[in-house]
Design an enzyme around this catalytic site. Structure first.
Site: not given
Ligand SMILES: *[C@@H]1O[C@H](CO)[C@@H](O)[C@H](O)[C@H]1NC(C)=O
Ligand SMILES: *[C@@H]1O[C@H](CO)[C@@H](O)[C@H](O)[C@H]1NC(C)=O
Ligand SMILES: *[C@@H]1O[C@H](CO)[C@@H](O)[C@H](O)[C@H]1NC(C)=O
Ligand SMILES: *[C@@H]1O[C@H](CO)[C@@H](O)[C@H](O)[C@H]1NC(C)=O
Ligand SMILES: *[C@@H]1O[C@H](CO)[C@@H](O)[C@H](O)[C@H]1NC(C)=O
Ligand SMILES: *[C@@H]1O[C@H](CO)[C@@H](O)[C@H](O)[C@H]1NC(C)=O
Ligand SMILES: *[C@@H]1O[C@H](CO)[C@@H](O)[C@H](O)[C@H]1NC(C)=O
Length: 427
Positions: A59, A61, A170, A197, A244, A265, A336
């Protein structure tokens, strides 16, 4: 007689010398041979492992940072070196090409993510824009990145010395409760979907419903429609990501999924009781499912202490715990990066993965084979299992075609015009 005796003495001496020579030689050889692995530094050992075996992170971002701070515009952005840019609050960007290369990253699941506020409105459009962004990044630097949709693609990209680029959506809000959109995302290369999420979808609960005194609406895990989403993801060969989601959602998915699942993650709940982490009874089910928990470096999941960002040792403790409970085949890495404001000391950006590997090697209970599984072997196996199960299921299963019940959307105030069109029989 004297001659024979002399000869005997000579032969005897020669034999003795040869025997001594052999003993000394073998001893020296063994000692030197033993010493050889010890003379290669732990840095070298980690680097050699990552040169031959892809490190695939679960993961990252980066795409979200580019959306939220640069409106998805990359033409004038230097993706090679993003240390020159600072976000508000002086927060650094964790990812760029130079540091990915320093970190010996072999493959990356790029997070395709936008905020929950799009749900029921333009969620699908916003997620599609993030796929377009990643496609443009890959095209702009095609010598660095290569799109990967299968485990075989990852190996091929790695051999070509390019970073295998996989997509993970995600947040189930991306598909707006539509099997059609789920399938389109698969076609666009998406290989995992995180079911939620930090907001519920109409068909799956997120982790915050498990917080003490939470007043969020609960479905108690997955709805019937949610179960069909899992079936369809198994049929397509899209990995189910349980990062999540609520504990009840985890349990229900683990009881029905035909393929191994992942946590892209998340870390260990028994070391830090954050609802984003995975509890030991769930870790045992992940082991049975032959799935995978990719450990997040997120300080709040690692230390449970807002005034302590943690260290490499703290992250290693989570990795060790998950390995002990779920097994060596069910642990991975999902840093992450660029999804968090702070990181543990020593793991500040994507160039630092080797430091974590060196730390584990130094502990003395991680063999090269164990490290290879941790960094990428396990996720490649899970990808392959999902691919094989999809082929098997497609022999008998038809694509799901039903619509979600309108009442399920009403509970979450998501009956926007798109749905009104869908449910109006006179259209
Ligand atoms: C990246 O940019 C910064 C600031 O301009 C500079 O100090 C640094 O040397 C650059 N790094 C590389 C690897 O080029
Ligand atoms: C939860 O609610 C109870 C009762 O109102 C209260 O005593 C408790 O402090 C709350 N706990 C948290 C963590 O907010
Ligand atoms: C989590 O742990 C903290 C400190 O260890 C404790 O105060 C808190 O009650 C725990 N929360 C839950 C939900 O178990
Ligand atoms: C949290 O971290 C700070 C700074 O490292 C430390 O002083 C404090 O004792 C920690 N709190 C807990 C509850 O461990
Ligand atoms: C490896 O050794 C370290 C240090 O002794 C320990 O903390 C860790 O739990 C061990 N890991 C495993 C998987 O046994
Ligand atoms: C944690 O990291 C952030 C971001 O680098 C930094 O601003 C903050 O001071 C760090 N916190 C501690 C307690 O070190
Ligand atoms: C949905 O809308 C109603 C009426 O405006 C409101 O009372 C309710 O809290 C909303 N529910 C959610 C989940 O936002």
């Amino acid at each position: 007689m004297a001659l024979t005796q002399k000869l005997r003495i000579i032969i005897g001496s020669v034999v003795t010398i040869v025997v001594i020579g052999l003993v000394v030689g073998i001893t020296v050889g063994v000692v030197v041979g033993r010493r050889k692995p010890a003379t290669i530094t732990v840095e070298k050992q980690a680097s050699q492992i990552l040169e031959k075996n892809p490190l695939i992170d679960g993961h990252n971002d980066w795409a979200w940072i580019i959306r939220s701070h640069y409106q998805n515009s990359i033409n004038n952005l230097d993706l090679n070196n993003m240390t020159q840019y600072k976000l508000e609050g002086n927060i650094p960007i964790h990812t760029d090409i130079t540091r990915l290369r320093q970190g010996q990253v072999g493959g990356q699941f790029w997070s395709i993510y936008t905020r929950c506020t799009h749900q029921g409105k333009d969620a699908t459009i916003s997620f599609l824009e993030q796929i377009d962004l990643m496609n443009r990044i890959i095209a702009k630097h095609s010598d660095v990145f290569q799109m990967a949709k299968t485990a075989q693609d990852v190996r091929q990209a790695f051999t070509a010395k390019r970073i295998a680029s996989l997509f993970g959506v995600e947040g189930g809000q991306a598909i707006e409760s539509s099997f059609g959109i789920l399938r389109i995302f698969y076609q666009l290369g998406v290989r995992y979907m995180t079911l939620t999420h930090n907001c519920n979808t109409p068909w799956a609960d997120q982790n915050q419903v498990d917080r003490v005194n939470s007043t969020l609406i609960k479905n108690n895990g997955l709805t019937e429609f949610g179960e069909k989403i899992i079936e369809e993801m198994n049929r397509l060969g899209m990995l189910v990501d349980l990062a999540h989601v609520s504990k009840q959602t985890m349990l229900e998915v683990l009881s029905i999924s035909r393929s191994p699942v992942i946590f892209s993650h998340s870390s260990a709940y028994s070391l830090c009781n954050h609802t984003r982490n995975v509890q030991d009874d769930v870790l045992e089910l992940v082991k049975k499912n032959q799935g995978l928990v990719m450990v997040a470096f997120t300080p709040s999941f690692i230390t449970c202490n807002s005034s302590n960002n943690g260290t490499i040792a703290d992250v290693a403790a989570h990795i060790n715990h998950i390995r002990i409970i779920a097994g060596i085949d069910s642990v991975g890495i999902g840093g992450d990066y660029d999804g968090v404001d702070a990181l543990p000391t020593g793991l500040e950006d994507v160039s630092k993965y080797p430091k974590l590997i060196e730390y584990l090697i130094d502990q003395g209970n991680w063999t090269d084979d164990d490290i290879i599984k941790l960094v990428g072997g396990n996720i490649l196996r899970v990808l392959e299992k999902n691919e094989q199960m999809a082929q098997e299921l497609q022999k008998t299963m038809k694509p799901h075609e039903s619509l979600i019940e309108r009442t399920e959307l009403e509970v979450h105030n998501l009956t926007q015009c798109r749905y009104l069109d869908m449910y109006t029989t006179t259209v």
